[in-house]
Design an enzyme around this catalytic site. Structure first.
Site, PDB file in Angstrom:
ATOM      1  CB  SER A  87      84.037   2.346  61.000  1.00  0.00           C
ATOM      2  OG  SER A  87      84.802   3.458  60.924  1.00  0.00           O
ATOM      3  CE1 TYR A  94      79.376   5.115  60.295  1.00  0.00           C
ATOM      4  CE2 TYR A  94      81.517   5.624  61.053  1.00  0.00           C
ATOM      5  CZ  TYR A  94      80.661   4.989  60.156  1.00  0.00           C
ATOM      6  OH  TYR A  94      81.171   4.231  59.345  1.00  0.00           O
TER       7      TYR A  94
HETATM    8  P1  NDP Z   1      77.874   4.573  50.617  1.00  0.00           P
HETATM    9  O1  NDP Z   1      77.032   5.840  51.106  1.00  0.00           O
HETATM   10  O2  NDP Z   1      78.322   4.888  49.444  1.00  0.00           O
HETATM   11  O3  NDP Z   1      76.967   3.291  50.876  1.00  0.00           O
HETATM   12  C1  NDP Z   1      76.053   3.047  51.604  1.00  0.00           C
HETATM   13  C2  NDP Z   1      75.282   1.939  51.437  1.00  0.00           C
HETATM   14  O4  NDP Z   1      74.408   1.562  52.322  1.00  0.00           O
HETATM   15  C3  NDP Z   1      74.324   2.332  50.124  1.00  0.00           C
HETATM   16  O5  NDP Z   1      74.146   1.331  49.257  1.00  0.00           O
HETATM   17  C4  NDP Z   1      72.945   2.571  50.597  1.00  0.00           C
HETATM   18  O6  NDP Z   1      72.008   2.304  49.571  1.00  0.00           O
HETATM   19  C5  NDP Z   1      73.053   1.654  51.804  1.00  0.00           C
HETATM   20  N1  NDP Z   1      72.060   1.944  52.866  1.00  0.00           N
HETATM   21  C6  NDP Z   1      71.810   2.775  53.640  1.00  0.00           C
HETATM   22  N2  NDP Z   1      70.791   2.945  54.430  1.00  0.00           N
HETATM   23  C7  NDP Z   1      70.259   1.610  54.094  1.00  0.00           C
HETATM   24  C8  NDP Z   1      68.828   1.067  54.444  1.00  0.00           C
HETATM   25  N3  NDP Z   1      68.019   1.606  55.545  1.00  0.00           N
HETATM   26  N4  NDP Z   1      68.612  -0.028  54.037  1.00  0.00           N
HETATM   27  C9  NDP Z   1      69.522  -0.687  53.153  1.00  0.00           C
HETATM   28  N5  NDP Z   1      70.517  -0.097  52.687  1.00  0.00           N
HETATM   29  C10 NDP Z   1      70.807   1.028  53.054  1.00  0.00           C
HETATM   30  O7  NDP Z   1      79.140   4.260  51.675  1.00  0.00           O
HETATM   31  P2  NDP Z   1      80.053   3.268  51.794  1.00  0.00           P
HETATM   32  O8  NDP Z   1      80.176   2.421  50.880  1.00  0.00           O
HETATM   33  O9  NDP Z   1      81.226   3.857  52.370  1.00  0.00           O
HETATM   34  O10 NDP Z   1      79.442   2.363  53.206  1.00  0.00           O
HETATM   35  C11 NDP Z   1      79.335   1.192  53.152  1.00  0.00           C
HETATM   36  C12 NDP Z   1      79.676   0.641  54.773  1.00  0.00           C
HETATM   37  O11 NDP Z   1      81.135   1.178  54.978  1.00  0.00           O
HETATM   38  C13 NDP Z   1      78.934   1.577  55.682  1.00  0.00           C
HETATM   39  O12 NDP Z   1      78.534   0.449  56.792  1.00  0.00           O
HETATM   40  C14 NDP Z   1      79.652   2.480  56.392  1.00  0.00           C
HETATM   41  O13 NDP Z   1      79.623   2.764  57.735  1.00  0.00           O
HETATM   42  C15 NDP Z   1      81.416   1.673  56.246  1.00  0.00           C
HETATM   43  N6  NDP Z   1      82.274   2.423  56.316  1.00  0.00           N
HETATM   44  C16 NDP Z   1      82.716   3.215  55.397  1.00  0.00           C
HETATM   45  C17 NDP Z   1      83.850   3.973  55.470  1.00  0.00           C
HETATM   46  C18 NDP Z   1      84.150   5.140  54.398  1.00  0.00           C
HETATM   47  O14 NDP Z   1      85.095   5.903  54.686  1.00  0.00           O
HETATM   48  N7  NDP Z   1      83.359   5.163  53.253  1.00  0.00           N
HETATM   49  C19 NDP Z   1      84.774   4.053  56.715  1.00  0.00           C
HETATM   50  C20 NDP Z   1      84.552   2.904  57.488  1.00  0.00           C
HETATM   51  C21 NDP Z   1      83.306   2.243  57.283  1.00  0.00           C
HETATM   52  P3  NDP Z   1      70.668   2.959  49.570  1.00  0.00           P
HETATM   53  O15 NDP Z   1      70.813   4.310  49.984  1.00  0.00           O
HETATM   54  O16 NDP Z   1      70.173   2.804  48.141  1.00  0.00           O
HETATM   55  O17 NDP Z   1      69.619   2.131  50.594  1.00  0.00           O
END
Ligand code: NDP
Length: 247
Positions: A140, A153
């Protein structure tokens, strides 16, 4: 080349993971989707297959080592190997430290750090044996700069940077030919803000995303670019944000 690459994607049930799965599958990759929400994975994989793509899925909690081992096994069973793992699952329950949201701190470390370690531990033996493989992670901009309310975070995302850089160096030194790519997104319009439990922080972050948020498709394109490079080439780090982002 993306065509026929076998790509595991964690956090594939929404946001960046989902967008990447759809884009890569559309370009001929065979994708293996993991997350906890199995119903969402089933829907996404079904839609990919309807469009002629290849996708399988498995319920995955990245904090459980055995789930990570199992998804690597699934890729091997169904598609015969793993070429790329995109360790993307994450959450961002930001809050000021003074709010003492201690459960949130621990959950963030468990998913964003331990989850990455578990994924790498599961795939590394396969990549080392084949002297080939590509590890991609979602850090990030909070892994590059400090932001108030993002101490934990941001710390997990700084960890990812350090970890991936050493993985790259050690692979080069050991001749295992493992490619590494770390992506540093800014504000991306996904479900991530729903993981913020502290109301004031969530409202503040929502304002930032309303102004600067961009589509997860933009990150998917960067992942595709990294995978598409020649096998002897690592494209190591990308910062991705909107053109109007001043911070
Ligand atoms: P979302 O919340 O849309 O996606 C997050 C994903 O992580 C979901 O598919 C969720 O699936 C999964 N997840 C969460 N906990 C678990 C777990 N214990 N085991 C397996 N899967 C898990 O957010 P983003 O797409 O934005 O996030 C994706 C990545 O991008 C993250 O690492 C986030 O930190 C990073 N990021 C995002 C930014 C943003 O602005 N959106 C900026 C910078 C980085 P489920 O709940 O079904 O398990």
């Amino acid at each position: 080349m993306i065509t026929d690459k076998i790509v595991i994607i964690t956090g594939a049930s929404s946001g960046i993971g989902e967008a990447t799965a759809r884009l890569l599958a559309g370009q001929g990759a065979r994708v293996v989707l993991g997350a906890r929400r199995t119903d969402s994975l089933a829907r996404i994989a079904g839609e990919i297959r309807q469009r002629g793509g290849q996708a399988v899925y498995q319920t995955l909690d990245v904090t459980r080592p055995e789930d990570n081992v199992r998804i690597v096994e699934l890729a091997n069973e169904i598609f015969g190997r793993v070429d790329v793992i995109f360790l993307n699952a994450g959450l961002m329950p930001n809050s000021p430290l003074s709010a003492l949201r201690i459960d949130d701190w621990h959950r963030t470390v468990d998913v964003n750090i331990t989850g990455v370690l578990n994924g790498v531990a599961a795939v590394l033996p396969v990549f080392i044996a084949r002297k080939s493989g590509h590890v991609i992670t979602t850090s990030s901009v909070a892994g590059l700069k400090a932001y108030p309310k993002s101490a934990v975070y941001g710390g997990t995302k700084w960890f990812v940077r350090e970890f991936m850089e050493v993985l790259r160096m050690e692979s080069a030194m050991e001749g295992t030919n493992i490619r590494t790519t770390t992506i540093y997104p800014a504000a991306i319009n996904t479900e991530l803000l729903t993981t913020i439990s502290e109301p004031q922080t969530r409202e503040q972050m929502q304002g930032i995303y309303d102004r600067y948020g961009i589509s997860p498709d933009r990150i998917a394109r960067v992942v595709a670019f990294a995978i598409d490079q020649p096998e002897d080439t690592t494209v190591n780090e990308f910062t991705v944000g909107p053109a109007n982002q001043p911070w």
